[in-house]
Design a protein around this motif. Sequence first.
Motif, PDB file in Angstrom:
ATOM      1  N   SER A  86       0.815  -1.213   0.000  1.00 12.83           N
ATOM      2  CA  SER A  86       0.000   0.000   0.000  1.00 12.83           C
ATOM      3  C   SER A  86       0.852   1.268   0.000  1.00 12.83           C
ATOM      4  CB  SER A  86      -0.927   0.015   1.221  1.00 12.83           C
ATOM      5  OG  SER A  86      -0.168  -0.043   2.423  1.00 12.83           O
ATOM      6  N   GLY A  87       2.176   1.134   0.078  1.00 10.78           N
ATOM      7  CA  GLY A  87       3.059   2.303   0.080  1.00 10.78           C
ATOM      8  C   GLY A  87       4.498   1.869  -0.044  1.00 10.78           C
ATOM      9  N   ARG A  88       5.416   2.833  -0.135  1.00 13.61           N
ATOM     10  CA  ARG A  88       6.840   2.522  -0.209  1.00 13.61           C
ATOM     11  C   ARG A  88       7.300   1.927   1.110  1.00 13.61           C
ATOM     12  NH1 ARG A  88       7.737   2.218  -5.468  1.00 13.61           N
ATOM     13  NH2 ARG A  88       7.147   4.127  -6.582  1.00 13.61           N
ATOM     14  N   LEU A  89       7.910   0.771   1.055  1.00 16.49           N
ATOM     15  CA  LEU A  89       8.305   0.079   2.277  1.00 16.49           C
ATOM     16  C   LEU A  89       9.550   0.709   2.893  1.00 16.49           C
ATOM     17  CD1 LEU A  89       7.773  -3.625   1.143  1.00 16.49           C
ATOM     18  CD2 LEU A  89       6.202  -2.153   2.426  1.00 16.49           C
ATOM     19  N   THR A  90       9.662   0.585   4.205  1.00 16.34           N
ATOM     20  CA  THR A  90      10.821   1.113   4.914  1.00 16.34           C
ATOM     21  C   THR A  90      12.037   0.230   4.664  1.00 16.34           C
ATOM     22  OG1 THR A  90      10.397  -0.180   6.910  1.00 16.34           O
ATOM     23  CG2 THR A  90       9.297   1.978   6.725  1.00 16.34           C
TER      24      THR A  90
ATOM     25  N   VAL B 148      -1.003 -11.445   7.084  1.00 19.51           N
ATOM     26  CA  VAL B 148       0.248 -12.112   7.424  1.00 19.51           C
ATOM     27  C   VAL B 148       0.028 -13.296   8.361  1.00 19.51           C
ATOM     28  CG1 VAL B 148       2.517 -11.783   8.468  1.00 19.51           C
ATOM     29  CG2 VAL B 148       1.516  -9.982   7.059  1.00 19.51           C
ATOM     30  N   ASP B 149      -0.934 -13.171   9.280  1.00 17.49           N
ATOM     31  CA  ASP B 149      -1.237 -14.241  10.229  1.00 17.49           C
ATOM     32  C   ASP B 149      -0.015 -14.649  11.052  1.00 17.49           C
ATOM     33  OD1 ASP B 149      -3.852 -14.227   9.502  1.00 17.49           O
ATOM     34  OD2 ASP B 149      -3.784 -16.065   8.317  1.00 17.49           O
ATOM     35  N   ASN B 150       0.832 -13.692  11.363  1.00 13.65           N
ATOM     36  CA  ASN B 150       1.990 -13.924  12.208  1.00 13.65           C
ATOM     37  C   ASN B 150       2.220 -12.627  12.969  1.00 13.65           C
ATOM     38  OD1 ASN B 150       4.859 -13.819  13.024  1.00 13.65           O
ATOM     39  ND2 ASN B 150       5.036 -15.773  11.943  1.00 13.65           N
ATOM     40  N   GLN B 151       1.916 -12.620  14.258  1.00 18.40           N
ATOM     41  CA  GLN B 151       1.896 -11.384  15.023  1.00 18.40           C
ATOM     42  C   GLN B 151       3.252 -10.706  15.070  1.00 18.40           C
ATOM     43  OE1 GLN B 151      -1.024 -10.023  16.156  1.00 18.40           O
ATOM     44  NE2 GLN B 151       0.301  -8.227  16.341  1.00 18.40           N
ATOM     45  N   GLU B 152       4.316 -11.495  15.198  1.00 18.59           N
ATOM     46  CA  GLU B 152       5.655 -10.911  15.270  1.00 18.59           C
ATOM     47  C   GLU B 152       5.983 -10.137  13.991  1.00 18.59           C
ATOM     48  OE1 GLU B 152      10.339 -12.293  15.763  1.00 18.59           O
ATOM     49  OE2 GLU B 152       8.720 -13.768  15.987  1.00 18.59           O
ATOM     50  N   LEU B 153       5.682 -10.750  12.834  1.00 18.63           N
ATOM     51  CA  LEU B 153       5.942 -10.078  11.566  1.00 18.63           C
ATOM     52  C   LEU B 153       4.976  -8.928  11.350  1.00 18.63           C
ATOM     53  CD1 LEU B 153       6.597 -13.140   9.197  1.00 18.63           C
ATOM     54  CD2 LEU B 153       8.271 -11.722  10.428  1.00 18.63           C
TER      55      LEU B 153
ATOM     56  N   GLY C 182       3.603  -2.921  10.763  1.00 21.90           N
ATOM     57  CA  GLY C 182       2.826  -1.750  11.160  1.00 21.90           C
ATOM     58  C   GLY C 182       1.569  -1.575  10.320  1.00 21.90           C
ATOM     59  N   ASP C 183       1.401  -0.389   9.725  1.00 26.39           N
ATOM     60  CA  ASP C 183       0.173  -0.066   8.990  1.00 26.39           C
ATOM     61  C   ASP C 183       0.212  -0.458   7.516  1.00 26.39           C
ATOM     62  OD1 ASP C 183      -0.995   1.009  11.255  1.00 26.39           O
ATOM     63  OD2 ASP C 183      -0.181   3.020  10.873  1.00 26.39           O
ATOM     64  N   PHE C 184       1.321  -1.012   7.042  1.00 25.56           N
ATOM     65  CA  PHE C 184       1.374  -1.400   5.636  1.00 25.56           C
ATOM     66  C   PHE C 184       0.409  -2.557   5.364  1.00 25.56           C
ATOM     67  CE2 PHE C 184       5.573   0.659   5.860  1.00 25.56           C
ATOM     68  CZ  PHE C 184       5.485   1.477   4.743  1.00 25.56           C
ATOM     69  N   LYS C 185      -0.274  -2.499   4.229  1.00 20.44           N
ATOM     70  CA  LYS C 185      -1.167  -3.567   3.782  1.00 20.44           C
ATOM     71  C   LYS C 185      -0.632  -4.122   2.475  1.00 20.44           C
ATOM     72  CE  LYS C 185      -5.318  -1.591   5.926  1.00 20.44           C
ATOM     73  NZ  LYS C 185      -4.619  -0.456   6.556  1.00 20.44           N
ATOM     74  N   PHE C 186      -1.023  -5.356   2.171  1.00 19.44           N
ATOM     75  CA  PHE C 186      -0.503  -6.017   0.986  1.00 19.44           C
ATOM     76  C   PHE C 186      -1.613  -6.719   0.224  1.00 19.44           C
ATOM     77  CE2 PHE C 186       2.864  -5.614   4.026  1.00 19.44           C
ATOM     78  CZ  PHE C 186       3.973  -5.246   3.267  1.00 19.44           C
ATOM     79  N   ILE C 187      -1.461  -6.743  -1.117  1.00 18.95           N
ATOM     80  CA  ILE C 187      -2.387  -7.475  -1.970  1.00 18.95           C
ATOM     81  C   ILE C 187      -1.562  -8.275  -2.971  1.00 18.95           C
ATOM     82  CG2 ILE C 187      -4.278  -5.787  -1.843  1.00 18.95           C
ATOM     83  CD1 ILE C 187      -3.280  -4.728  -4.562  1.00 18.95           C
TER      84      ILE C 187
END
Length: 361
Positions: free
Chosen positions: A197-201, A230-235, A240-245
């Motif tokens: 959803s945006g440029r990754l850090t 992601v279904d992995n809390q640590e990751l 953070g607020d990034f979303k993925f498709i």
Amino acid sequence: MAEENSAGAKGFVDSSIHVDVKDYYGKVLKKTSDLKSNACVAPAQPIPAFIRQALKKVHPEVTARYYGCGLVVPECLEGCRILDLGSGSGRDVYMLSELVGEKGHVTGIDMTEDQLDVARTYVDYHMKEFGFKKPNVSFVQGYIEALTEAGLEKSSFDIIISNCVVNLSPDKKRVLAEAYSVLKDGGELYFSDVYSSGRLTEEIKNHKVLWGECIGGALWWKDLLHVITVDNQELQDLLGDFKFISATYRLFKIPKGTTKPCQVIYNGSITGVENSFQFDCQYTFKVDEVVEVDGEVATILTHSRFKEDFTFQPQGGPREPCGVKPKAGTVDPFQLVLQLGKQQPGSATGGCCSTQSACCK
């Protein structure tokens, strides 16, 4: 490492990212359940029956090491020469090998020897399963950024597919340039991949597990197939607020020049989509229905393998009931997610883009 470079690409030198990815897919991951997120999951849309039947014939060990995020099966495959970028254990190669038939051919290229060993082990098994007299598949060790150096000829493939692999490359522009080089004129690059959803850090991009899970190297583009969680809390805490498709794009290699908008009629001759052919998120062609297409799509259809599947007539020709014209502009894919959630189950058209097409000149 030097031996792998010389075997796969004479002048190409792999980066630390390549080394990490080979280690992740060759040593860390041994089966699909070893993945630490669900980014590499089955596609959300229903799989056509003829594709399901082909997938059922793929050997269980090949399927067990499948790490893809989409369904990379474009239409009109009979007799085609196909290249699979990052073919892994060979699941998509073998599935497509049945669909292209004995007169077609599928080549898989991958940089990870452990994955190629699995793929090569079952060549005879699949040819017997498909009833083919001789193999119509081959597997090459090499890098997707250096296809010609791996021995693949320029302008030799009708279709290039890639399933959640481009994100793993540190040089995505070079991947696209190499794909363009080995495609025939009128050929298609049909690839499914992960987009953010945006440029990754830098922290995310430098995280070895996130990169290996197809998230750290995610592209930023504007199309949608399904939402990734992601279904992995640590990751997830790190993201953070990034979303993925994940999204599927189809890019065509066509000659320079402009084709005027026109009207097209789909004749229903493509296997598996005889009644309705969803070309991309803007155009769905129903059999015998007149549809007005823009100049870009007209150029693609008249210069690609789909040419014989359509009747073309100039814009303003004999008027018949036309299909719905596509909406102009590009919609934020993450807004489309919200639209998709509001749709009723079983919607025939929907508000979600499954594929996006474009011309490459």
